[in-house]
Design a protein around this motif. Structure first.
Motif, mmCIF file in Angstrom:
data_model
loop_
_atom_site.group_PDB
_atom_site.id
_atom_site.type_symbol
_atom_site.label_atom_id
_atom_site.label_comp_id
_atom_site.label_asym_id
_atom_site.label_seq_id
_atom_site.Cartn_x
_atom_site.Cartn_y
_atom_site.Cartn_z
ATOM 1 N N THR A 87 -41.776 111.751 31.968
ATOM 2 C CA THR A 87 -40.650 110.839 32.182
ATOM 3 C C THR A 87 -41.107 109.418 32.463
ATOM 4 O OG1 THR A 87 -40.588 111.403 34.542
ATOM 5 C CG2 THR A 87 -39.192 112.703 33.060
ATOM 6 N N THR A 88 -42.373 109.112 32.215
ATOM 7 C CA THR A 88 -42.898 107.774 32.461
ATOM 8 C C THR A 88 -42.462 106.814 31.353
ATOM 9 O OG1 THR A 88 -44.954 108.071 31.217
ATOM 10 C CG2 THR A 88 -44.923 108.844 33.502
ATOM 11 N N LYS A 89 -42.729 105.521 31.571
ATOM 12 C CA LYS A 89 -42.407 104.516 30.567
ATOM 13 C C LYS A 89 -43.475 104.395 29.493
ATOM 14 C CE LYS A 89 -39.569 101.655 33.650
ATOM 15 N NZ LYS A 89 -39.401 100.309 34.264
ATOM 16 N N MET A 90 -44.595 105.072 29.669
ATOM 17 C CA MET A 90 -45.644 105.016 28.653
ATOM 18 C C MET A 90 -45.154 105.625 27.349
ATOM 19 S SD MET A 90 -49.323 105.748 30.485
ATOM 20 C CE MET A 90 -50.122 105.878 28.885
ATOM 21 N N THR A 91 -45.568 105.024 26.239
ATOM 22 C CA THR A 91 -45.167 105.531 24.929
ATOM 23 C C THR A 91 -46.174 106.555 24.416
ATOM 24 O OG1 THR A 91 -46.393 103.850 23.693
ATOM 25 C CG2 THR A 91 -44.159 103.275 24.420
ATOM 26 N N SER A 92 -45.752 107.320 23.438
ATOM 27 C CA SER A 92 -46.662 108.286 22.830
ATOM 28 C C SER A 92 -47.834 107.583 22.165
ATOM 29 C CB SER A 92 -45.910 109.154 21.809
ATOM 30 O OG SER A 92 -45.251 108.346 20.847
ATOM 31 N N GLU A 93 -47.599 106.370 21.617
ATOM 32 C CA GLU A 93 -48.687 105.626 21.006
ATOM 33 C C GLU A 93 -49.733 105.220 22.041
ATOM 34 O OE1 GLU A 93 -45.511 105.132 20.476
ATOM 35 O OE2 GLU A 93 -45.112 104.935 18.325
ATOM 36 N N GLN A 94 -49.284 104.834 23.242
ATOM 37 C CA GLN A 94 -50.247 104.478 24.288
ATOM 38 C C GLN A 94 -51.083 105.685 24.701
ATOM 39 O OE1 GLN A 94 -47.194 102.689 26.875
ATOM 40 N NE2 GLN A 94 -48.484 100.877 26.994
ATOM 41 N N TYR A 95 -50.438 106.826 24.860
ATOM 42 C CA TYR A 95 -51.192 108.040 25.181
ATOM 43 C C TYR A 95 -52.195 108.368 24.070
ATOM 44 C CZ TYR A 95 -48.203 109.368 29.155
ATOM 45 O OH TYR A 95 -47.552 109.413 30.360
ATOM 46 N N ALA A 96 -51.769 108.174 22.815
ATOM 47 C CA ALA A 96 -52.645 108.525 21.689
ATOM 48 C C ALA A 96 -53.846 107.599 21.603
ATOM 49 C CB ALA A 96 -51.850 108.500 20.382
ATOM 50 N N GLY A 154 -54.471 95.063 29.399
ATOM 51 C CA GLY A 154 -53.167 94.824 28.806
ATOM 52 C C GLY A 154 -52.436 96.148 28.643
ATOM 53 N N ALA A 155 -51.411 96.171 27.800
ATOM 54 C CA ALA A 155 -50.616 97.395 27.655
ATOM 55 C C ALA A 155 -51.484 98.574 27.215
ATOM 56 C CB ALA A 155 -49.487 97.165 26.661
ATOM 57 N N MET A 156 -52.294 98.388 26.182
ATOM 58 C CA MET A 156 -53.136 99.487 25.700
ATOM 59 C C MET A 156 -54.327 99.716 26.615
ATOM 60 S SD MET A 156 -51.709 100.932 23.236
ATOM 61 C CE MET A 156 -50.463 100.686 21.980
ATOM 62 N N GLY A 157 -54.897 98.628 27.141
ATOM 63 C CA GLY A 157 -56.027 98.781 28.048
ATOM 64 C C GLY A 157 -55.645 99.542 29.312
ATOM 65 N N THR A 158 -54.441 99.288 29.823
ATOM 66 C CA THR A 158 -53.983 100.021 31.002
ATOM 67 C C THR A 158 -53.752 101.487 30.685
ATOM 68 O OG1 THR A 158 -52.964 98.026 31.916
ATOM 69 C CG2 THR A 158 -52.191 100.129 32.776
ATOM 70 N N ALA A 159 -53.238 101.769 29.493
ATOM 71 C CA ALA A 159 -53.058 103.166 29.087
ATOM 72 C C ALA A 159 -54.392 103.894 29.049
ATOM 73 C CB ALA A 159 -52.379 103.235 27.718
#
Length: 359
Positions: free
Chosen positions: A308-317, A11-16
């Motif tokens: 410049t990606t669509k990923m959010t800082s929360e996903q990276y964290a 999902g969104a977090m799993g893909t991150a």
């Protein structure tokens, strides 16, 4: 030698997290479990928008159990808390450490057969279960616990999260799993059978228990005081239309009672409208210590200036919290592990070939 990793769900977090694993020089992706038919058979690199990895996504639990892997990063769909126990038990029994991003902060908090079964699975497979994530995870079990070292006499500790949910694109997740768009007159936010409550209550009660355990406190009980707020007007969101008068802000609250008084509170504001917030632009997290002395710590996350990606800082964290936990879970004794107070970035781990493999 590197750590061999399986990513469970994308999902969104799993893909991150999957991207973090693929990109990390000391991790080798060896398997990917997916729920959707549309992802089955795809190369993990396609799912993560990375070059091909040679690792093909599967919906077969048996295929995952048969892999030679050190760690499974468990990023499952939210459901009633505990509904993923059977698959986690199977993973542990197969000899794979498990890092969950959806709870399991302190499974030993629950007396009886549930915790015993998880612990026994770890012992059988020589593997360990631990949680990683932001909340539960970093802000409570780590940041708040470390911040408590500033006080000699602690009256109470409050952990507050504020998440602007307008960016969520999945209608099923926003309007179903999280409860947005519900009729406030027809839902009881403290009803344990309401979908969001059934997913969150056990997870965050356990997180309160983990904080208490780290602080050497004995909980009498954990009480809830969940609240929902209605939208003052229609809202056009990425996930769809949220109608006026329906739920646009949920405030989930769990309070640990110690010695008959409130001691540890986790408060989560998920919102698509800021009308009912104390301030229109709150920090992502705030830890409030009342004691001698007291302290307030506010934290926000920011993307790298060049990103410049669509990923959010929360996903990276989230990805960072998981990746930095891999060496810790591999070094831990078999069984159940409360999240270590510190799981820092490690320069030695960040270099290819520097990591020690799990035993």
């Amino acid at each position: 030698m590197v750590y061999r990793v399986v990513q469970w769900a994308t999902g969104a977090m799993g893909t991150a997290v999957l991207r973090g694993v693929i990109d990390h020089p000391a991790l080798e992706l060896v398997g990917v479990f997916v729920y959707g038919e549309e992802k089955e058979g795809l190369d993990a690199g396609v799912i993560a928008r990375r070059p091909d990895t040679g690792v093909i996504a599967t919906r077969s639990v048996g295929d995952i159990l048969a892999l030679d892997a050190d760690v499974v990063i468990h990023a499952s769909r939210l459901g009633p808390y505990g509904s993923h126990d059977d698959e986690i038990i199977a993973l542990l029994e197969s000899g794979k450490n498990v890092i969950s991003i959806n709870g399991y902060s302190h499974p030993g908090y629950w007396p009886g057969p549930r915790a015993a079964a998880l612990a026994a699975a770890g012992e059988k497979g020589g593997a360990t279960l631990v949680s990683a994530g932001l909340n539960p995870g970093f802000v409570g079990e780590q940041l708040a616990v470390v911040a408590s070292g500033l006080t000699m006499d602690l009256d109470s500790i409050e952990i507050v999260e504020n998440v602007d949910s307008t960016a969520i694109r999945n209608p099923g997740y926003l309007f179903g799993t999280l409860g947005f768009g519900s009729d406030p007159a027809k839902v009881d936010p403290n009803d344990v059978n309401w979908g969001p409550v059934s997913a969150l209550n056990g997870m965050f009660e356990e997180a309160v228990g983990a904080v208490a355990a780290r602080l050497g406190l004995v909980l009498d009980t954990v009480e809830t005081d969940h609240r929902v707020y209605a939208a003052p007007h229609d809202l056009e969101l990425r996930a769809g239309l949220l109608k006026r008068g329906t739920v646009s802000h949920t405030n989930w609250r769990w309070t640990g009672i110690v010695g008959g008084r409130p001691m540890i509170t986790i408060s989560i504001n998920w919102y698509v409208d800021s009308t009912h917030l104390d301030r229109p632009d709150p920090p992502l997290w705030q830890v409030n210590l009342v004691g001698h002395p007291g302290a307030t710590i506010s934290v926000d996350l920011h993307k790298h200036p060049s990103d410049t990606t669509k990923m959010t800082s929360e996903q990276y964290a989230v990805a960072a919290a998981v990746v930095n936990t891999v060496p810790q879970v591999c070094a831990a004794p078999a069984g159940l592990l409360i999240r270590p107070v510190v799981t820092p970035f490690r320069g030695d781990f960040d270099q290819a070939g520097a990591a020690r493999p799990c035993s």
